[in-house]
Scaffold this active site. Structure first.
Site, PDB file in Angstrom:
ATOM      1  N   ASN A   1      13.299 -30.201  22.633  1.00 31.72           N
ATOM      2  CA  ASN A   1      12.740 -29.425  23.738  1.00 31.72           C
ATOM      3  C   ASN A   1      13.435 -28.066  23.872  1.00 31.72           C
ATOM      4  O   ASN A   1      12.792 -27.078  24.228  1.00 31.72           O
ATOM      5  CB  ASN A   1      12.853 -30.199  25.052  1.00 31.72           C
ATOM      6  CG  ASN A   1      12.045 -31.483  25.038  1.00 31.72           C
ATOM      7  OD1 ASN A   1      12.591 -32.577  25.096  1.00 31.72           O
ATOM      8  ND2 ASN A   1      10.734 -31.365  24.938  1.00 31.72           N
TER       9      ASN A   1
ATOM     10  N   HIS B   1       7.815 -41.893  12.239  1.00 33.32           N
ATOM     11  CA  HIS B   1       6.707 -42.247  13.119  1.00 33.32           C
ATOM     12  C   HIS B   1       5.704 -43.196  12.469  1.00 33.32           C
ATOM     13  O   HIS B   1       4.649 -43.479  13.043  1.00 33.32           O
ATOM     14  CB  HIS B   1       6.004 -40.980  13.615  1.00 33.32           C
ATOM     15  CG  HIS B   1       6.832 -40.204  14.586  1.00 33.32           C
ATOM     16  ND1 HIS B   1       7.183 -40.694  15.813  1.00 33.32           N
ATOM     17  CD2 HIS B   1       7.425 -38.982  14.491  1.00 33.32           C
ATOM     18  CE1 HIS B   1       7.933 -39.813  16.444  1.00 33.32           C
ATOM     19  NE2 HIS B   1       8.096 -38.764  15.674  1.00 33.32           N
TER      20      HIS B   1
ATOM     21  N   TYR C   1       1.187 -35.989  15.222  1.00 38.82           N
ATOM     22  CA  TYR C   1       2.364 -35.151  15.046  1.00 38.82           C
ATOM     23  C   TYR C   1       2.065 -33.894  14.237  1.00 38.82           C
ATOM     24  O   TYR C   1       2.752 -32.890  14.383  1.00 38.82           O
ATOM     25  CB  TYR C   1       3.530 -35.960  14.464  1.00 38.82           C
ATOM     26  CG  TYR C   1       4.254 -36.697  15.563  1.00 38.82           C
ATOM     27  CD1 TYR C   1       5.126 -36.018  16.402  1.00 38.82           C
ATOM     28  CD2 TYR C   1       4.013 -38.038  15.820  1.00 38.82           C
ATOM     29  CE1 TYR C   1       5.750 -36.653  17.460  1.00 38.82           C
ATOM     30  CE2 TYR C   1       4.631 -38.694  16.869  1.00 38.82           C
ATOM     31  CZ  TYR C   1       5.509 -38.004  17.687  1.00 38.82           C
ATOM     32  OH  TYR C   1       6.122 -38.624  18.742  1.00 38.82           O
ATOM     33  N   GLN C   2       1.034 -33.943  13.412  1.00 41.23           N
ATOM     34  CA  GLN C   2       0.639 -32.721  12.722  1.00 41.23           C
ATOM     35  C   GLN C   2       0.233 -31.681  13.766  1.00 41.23           C
ATOM     36  O   GLN C   2       0.625 -30.521  13.703  1.00 41.23           O
ATOM     37  CB  GLN C   2      -0.524 -32.989  11.768  1.00 41.23           C
ATOM     38  CG  GLN C   2      -0.995 -31.714  11.040  1.00 41.23           C
ATOM     39  CD  GLN C   2      -1.807 -32.009   9.785  1.00 41.23           C
ATOM     40  OE1 GLN C   2      -2.039 -33.162   9.446  1.00 41.23           O
ATOM     41  NE2 GLN C   2      -2.212 -30.973   9.084  1.00 41.23           N
ATOM     42  N   ARG C   3      -0.542 -32.126  14.746  1.00 44.36           N
ATOM     43  CA  ARG C   3      -0.927 -31.244  15.849  1.00 44.36           C
ATOM     44  C   ARG C   3       0.315 -30.643  16.503  1.00 44.36           C
ATOM     45  O   ARG C   3       0.389 -29.451  16.774  1.00 44.36           O
ATOM     46  CB  ARG C   3      -1.722 -32.086  16.852  1.00 44.36           C
ATOM     47  CG  ARG C   3      -2.064 -31.463  18.179  1.00 44.36           C
ATOM     48  CD  ARG C   3      -1.054 -31.679  19.287  1.00 44.36           C
ATOM     49  NE  ARG C   3      -0.349 -32.938  19.273  1.00 44.36           N
ATOM     50  CZ  ARG C   3       0.692 -33.212  20.057  1.00 44.36           C
ATOM     51  NH1 ARG C   3       1.153 -32.312  20.905  1.00 44.36           N
ATOM     52  NH2 ARG C   3       1.302 -34.379  19.988  1.00 44.36           N
TER      53      ARG C   3
ATOM     54  N   GLU D   1     -32.147 -51.104  32.379  1.00 40.52           N
ATOM     55  CA  GLU D   1     -31.839 -52.510  32.095  1.00 40.52           C
ATOM     56  C   GLU D   1     -32.539 -53.005  30.834  1.00 40.52           C
ATOM     57  O   GLU D   1     -32.868 -54.187  30.719  1.00 40.52           O
ATOM     58  CB  GLU D   1     -32.148 -53.400  33.313  1.00 40.52           C
ATOM     59  CG  GLU D   1     -31.276 -53.005  34.502  1.00 40.52           C
ATOM     60  CD  GLU D   1     -31.369 -53.932  35.701  1.00 40.52           C
ATOM     61  OE1 GLU D   1     -32.424 -54.545  35.893  1.00 40.52           O
ATOM     62  OE2 GLU D   1     -30.367 -54.048  36.433  1.00 40.52           O
TER      63      GLU D   1
ATOM     64  N   HIS E   1       3.774 -46.466  10.940  1.00 36.22           N
ATOM     65  CA  HIS E   1       3.508 -47.865  11.308  1.00 36.22           C
ATOM     66  C   HIS E   1       3.394 -48.697  10.026  1.00 36.22           C
ATOM     67  O   HIS E   1       3.082 -48.164   8.960  1.00 36.22           O
ATOM     68  CB  HIS E   1       2.213 -47.968  12.118  1.00 36.22           C
ATOM     69  CG  HIS E   1       2.355 -47.431  13.513  1.00 36.22           C
ATOM     70  ND1 HIS E   1       1.460 -47.707  14.514  1.00 36.22           N
ATOM     71  CD2 HIS E   1       3.305 -46.636  14.082  1.00 36.22           C
ATOM     72  CE1 HIS E   1       1.838 -47.106  15.635  1.00 36.22           C
ATOM     73  NE2 HIS E   1       2.949 -46.440  15.393  1.00 36.22           N
TER      74      HIS E   1
END
Lengths: 752, 752
Positions: free
Chosen positions: A152, A431, A278-280, A682, A433
């Site tokens: 940050n 990151h 994460y690319q973003r 409906e 999975h």
């Protein structure tokens, strides 16, 4: 320090005089600022076009309204204290965004109040920064000073550099000296030299760190700092076994610096190995620094680096989004992140301006309805004004993974409203999975067969400070949380990063030339040593069907008998099954570890063979899943949510097909989007499956064949060559007395 | 019978000649058709305006495209066989809609193919009808011939009558004679004389039956049949204890016929006692017949009957919808039904045309983007064309229940984006739920604190034939399924229709004059004999809060000690609670009967007193619930879904506050909509409650006072007079040494 700064009007006046003098003295210099992102020439052109470029004018007016209000309210530079979501964290975050905007407003409108706002805030930071200890919150492997993590702090510096550039010429040399000495240099040092475990690695964190240092280096024209940004800190050894908070290695191979971060995680196709979420996140620093280097160091040709991978990355990222612009969930990712995110607005504008004015990007920019307030945004605004845009058509595409494009890929099959995302990539750094050969399915931008995404509520303070929840590790990363094969109730690679990160799946077939039958196929041979997996996903367009449907075939071959679980994470409510099942009075916990401890078994049955069919409703659309089973297979209806003491997980359903004590087997199934329901009229239209049966009619080492019979008794056979993916090879095979012959690695034929 | 009719062209020619002759012979008659819904004069005006009334033109073009395609495909009149959702059911349903449309197209375009289509289809029905037995499906208390229930047969006749009227003059007298003798008269007799238990009652079923008979009577100008429709079948005795499939009495008090159906279920405010879902369903026959009577029997003044209750009903119904036009869930109701339903298009157009051209209705018609293709639709289209529309502003409103308006009411409080629906009505006939003093809360058209609605998937054949599921009785109607007090785990009125239908709640306060504090309050003294309930719901607008918030107070007084459960059906995911709780390893079933058997207890705690707070996220908005508890109260976090062997129920959450072994008590809580989350910017704004505390600071037979303290330490006290709701009475009360005095039944004051 938590006091509000309001400048008495007398000081305003003095500053204004200083300002007026300075303007004259620098006006003709070739080195004049801004020259980082916004350029002097850009400012001139923007001013000339103001009022006649609607999308730019609107964005600008919004920024002005926002900043004017903040100027009126006064700002606060509080002593750092909180995790994300907390007051001091959000305040510092907001401050850097405001500074960057105010800098731009100063340049465009030439109104001193904006320069004063930036200057005062920077001086407040310069006053505080030297007094700051390491941030008091201990959770990060690399603690910042303004924020709990260097990441940050780096964000802050990337924005503050731009603000500084915008008011650079407004400041006196002495003022610049104070800011650079008390704030920018020590700030850059803290996120680099003081934290090499953060700075000297290949990771989105380090990208931000490198870019932060690089941006301020460019403004200050400090070449040694720029070298550090581009190539990392020299002569520092990092323990190769060190890991970060996410369990990823800090730096195993010694690669470091901006260029390494560009070379390594991006494939030649522009796919970023961590995945689109994460690319973003990484695209903003990559591209903003790319733009800055293009402006100030054009000789580095950063936008042409690795065959233009940065610009390719923009295209890849846009292709990794669904019909609504939401990014596909691959690895750690929060649902709902989309190309409407600010970093994509900047990416699209930069891509357009520096990447050859591709008119398709204008249609995305138009949807975003916002541009960046600089030369790139101006170019986009002018392009839209001139009506140059063309639709951005997302086609089926395979995006390779790995620095050299040889570590698997993501295959995206698109047809009609259906989008299928098939994952056969490398691990995705920290990151990643454990879900080799998993997939997700979208229909008109709605996720129908889901990837869970991450167990985290970003910036929602009341959920674990907005950070990763422990369920991200115990659930979201585990194999059983995905539409992927799980052997013996143990995650792929034992759920261990050290192992998983060494391997990748391999592409086998990606064929999209015939829009009626598109095939993506891949192999995985390391997830479970001794077991070979070949998954083939086929998107078939057939005029008898309302929508294209998916044929999914997984061929499993193992040295030993195992249990294989294949979860199917449908979203929605069960309408009907074609099988009887026992629903338990209270659910049972499915297992003890590897994510199984988070699943409630609600109902189950033991199959006697034949097809199972699940029909469900999601957002007023009907879907069907038809799968081949063998006698003795277990069918489990389960729900996420066990061992979840704080309700951190979404309680969503899955169907698990379990094959027990078998070496070799084939999973085969069909997913259909059949029809719609209207709660207003409906009416239920095409509410049921059009598949009468699906059957494995042949299976050998060399070939696997699936027969599909529709309700209209149309019979089709799909055959895949399991060993030879050559497109030209001729094959011949006799199945149930029918001789089939074809060229290439697969075929789909109607038979009698 | 399942063959496709295609007319050879030679027959076309002959008919055309016949047609041409006939046109001349009737052209000047005063009695010429159409005169039921579409009128001769209306047709003339429509033709004159065609092409210049966009909304009408569009609807017409859509109908024409649809019917033209059907004409091309040919029609099918199959032998009746299926329940709803099945082929023959849906086909006959589609046929009557197509006939009605084709009739209209014939009139407007004067193209014979449409008349032929209607004629051929009617003759196919006339040929089949005399051969039909009672419909083979046995589930209904009143089986039809074309459909499994007389209700659907009645639907058919209401539409077919209009089609017949449109081609009446096109047919020869002999042809009309065949249709009337073989089809219409026996058809009307079957749904009336043959099924008095269906026809002679007060119910939405009978309304359809009465109107069906009435419409065909008007076309055939058969006065005796019309009398039957208006006043029921004379001289028939129905067993007063008989019940229908829903458990409702067939006819307990002998009331019957169209006028009885208009007098009884509608309150003077136009509220229909079954609730808006069935009001929507009943509105079509009520209004279409109203329109027909207005055209053919204006002396009956049906639209002025009971002070214009039919037209008032339209306004009531529109007010019973949320910001998106979805109807509030009261009693049996399927979610998603809205004023976009066809019957509301017709209602709005009729309301506009016959009800004084209220320009607010035009704004609804514009949203509906469709009009009926008759005189009323033309009037609306012309109104819109002339730009006459005004916004339909939904305000807070109380709609009385009961034929005389003295059987309780629905109170709707609106402020900002919040809409609160508070139910203190009569039972609602056989569609009623046992949920006296329940409520639901909406925010920007999203249901935040829900009413479950009904357990039924209308027309989704794979869910119980699209009919009511058994869970509608065992779950959806039970008290615990609602945000209502449940005593001793037994539903109100023991969940018995015989008891519940005898009683109603009573209005106490409805005050909306001050937009900063709106109050709806009501009493229920029969749900649990010996126990008196007074619930007061207050919608408070306070500039310190992002949105208006809800204060909810329930005063309970009983002759005996009891257990009281108050469920709170929040929708969304838990973000945080301020209390520790035990989450069970596997959920437990909450109870044995009265709906409790369908709830899983997931977690619970025993309160030590003070406030409990629940913070949750729904559709990217944050909500908070803060409730007063006493030491020993149990807080239960539960989920719907136990004893649900076919996954018929939606697995949604609730929080139940349980007070044990107590005679008198007060439940007090606050519901806030605090802020928003953006998954794109990942910003969480105002994610937490602004309430520091809520406390019951006074409670006597006469007064109850609640103190609210905000995070900014603003203290407010709300006091309600429990016995005297006179608006002028002066009150004085000392609470914690503060003397409060006010005029009227309640007050909200800021204190120090």
């Amino acid at each position: 320090m938590k006091k509000v700064f309001k400048r008495p009007s007398i000081i305003l006046l003095i500053v204004f005089i200083v300002f007026s003098c300075k303007e004259k003295s620098t006006i003709n210099s070739q080195l004049q600022h801004p020259n980082l992102i916004l350029t002097k020439q850009g400012v001139k052109e923007i001013r000339a076009n103001l009022g006649s470029i609607p999308i730019f004018d609107k964005t600008l007016a919004k920024a002005q309204t926002e900043v004017d209000l903040e100027i009126k309210n006064g700002f606060d530079v509080p002593i750092p204290k909180d995790y994300s979501g907390g007051y001091t964290h959000e305040k510092h975050k907001n401050n850097y965004v405001l500074m960057q905007k105010a800098g731009v407003l100063y340049q465009i409108f030439n109104e001193e109040k904006y320069a004063i706002y930036v200057k005062d805030m920077l001086f407040a930071y310069a006053k505080m920064y030297p007094t700051l200890p390491i941030h008091p919150k201990p959770r990060s492997y690399a603690r910042g000073k303004l924020f709990w993590q260097c990441l940050n702090d780096s964000n802050w510096l990337v924005y503050a550099s731009q603000a500084y550039d915008c008011i650079y010429d407004y400041l006196t040399k002495d003022e610049r000296n104070i800011l650079e000495t008390d704030l920018f240099r020590p700030f850059a040092d803290h996120i680099s030299k003081d934290n090499p475990q953060f700075f000297n690695r290949v990771h989105n964190h380090s990208t931000w760190g490198n870019v932060a240092v690089g941006m301020i280096a460019l403004v200050m024209e400090d070449d040694s700092l720029l070298q550090r940004a581009l190539y990392g800190i020299k002569n520092i050894d990092i323990d190769k076994s060190l890991k970060d908070n996410d369990g990823g290695f800090i730096n195993k191979d010694g690669k470091k610096g901006f260029f390494a971060n560009l070379d390594e995680p991006f494939s030649p196709d522009g796919y970023y190995t961590e995945g689109p979420y994460y690319q973003r996140y990484a695209m903003y620093p990559f591209l903003i620094f790319g733009q800055a280097l293009q402006n100030k160091k054009p000789d580095l040709k950063v936008l042409k680096h690795k065959d233009g991978v940065l610009l390719k990355g923009i295209d890849a990222l846009l292709n990794l989004s669904d019909a609504d612009g939401d990014f596909f969930l691959l690895n750690d990712a929060q649902k709902g992140m989309s190309y409407f995110n600010g970093s994509l607005i900047s990416a699209v504008d930069i891509g357009y301006h520096f990447g050859g004015n591709n008119p398709e990007l204008l249609s995305i920019a138009k949807k975003q309805d916002e541009v960046v307030l600089d030369d790139a945004g101006l170019a986009v605004a002018l392009g839209i004004k001139k009506g140059k845009e063309k639709p951005f058509v997302k086609k089926s595409i395979e995006l390779s993974d790995g620095a050299n494009g040889d570590e698997g890929a993501v295959g995206i099959l698109r047809s009609g409203e259906m989008e299928l995302v098939f994952k056969y990539t490398a691990h995705g750094l920290s990151h990643g999975h454990y879900d080799k050969l998993s997939f997700a399915l979208f229909d008109e931008g709605n996720e129908v067969v889901q990837d869970y995404g991450m167990a985290r509520f970003v910036n929602i303070e009341q959920k674990g400070g907005g950070n990763y929840l422990k369920e991200n590790t115990t659930w979201a990363k585990q194999s059983i949380a995905h539409n992927a094969i799980v052997q013996n109730e143990v995650s792929q690679f034992h759920g261990k990063y050290d192992i998983g990160s060494k391997h990748h799946s391999n592409k086998y077939i990606f064929s999209t030339g015939d829009s009626n039958i598109q095939v993506a196929s891949a192999k995985e041979e390391n997830a479970y040593p001794g077991t070979k997996l070949l998954r083939t996903m086929v998107l078939i367009k057939d005029s008898d069907f309302h929508n294209p449907y998916v044929l999914d075939i997984i061929k499993v071959e193992s040295d030993n008998p195992n249990q294989y679980d294949l979860p199917f994470y449908y979203l929605g409510q069960i309408m009907q099954t074609n099988f009887e099942y026992t629903k338990y009075e209270v659910p049972q916990i499915l297992g003890k570890s590897d994510g199984y401890q988070h699943l409630y078994k609600e109902a189950s049955t033991i199959s006697k063979g034949g097809n199972i069919k699940l029909n469900w409703l999601l957002k007023n659309k009907f879907y069907s899943y038809t799968a081949v089973t063998s006698n003795g297979d277990e069918v489990i209806l389960a729900k996420i949510g066990a061992n979840d003491p704080e309700f951190n997980l979404r309680q969503e359903p899955t169907l698990i097909l379990r094959k027990k004590n078998i070496r070799n087997t084939v999973f085969a199934s069909i997913i259909e989007s059949t029809g719609v329901y209207s709660p207003v009229s409906e009416l239920a239209i095409n509410s049921k499956s059009n598949i009468k049966s699906i059957e494995i009619v042949f299976n050998s080492k060399d070939y696997t064949a699936i027969q599909i019979v529709t309700n209209k008794d149309k019979k089709m056979v799909f055959v895949i060559s399991n060993q030879n993916n050559n497109k030209e090879t001729k094959h011949k095979l006799i199945i149930n007395n029918n001789e089939m012959s074809w060229r290439g690695s697969f075929t789909l034929k109607e038979i009698n």
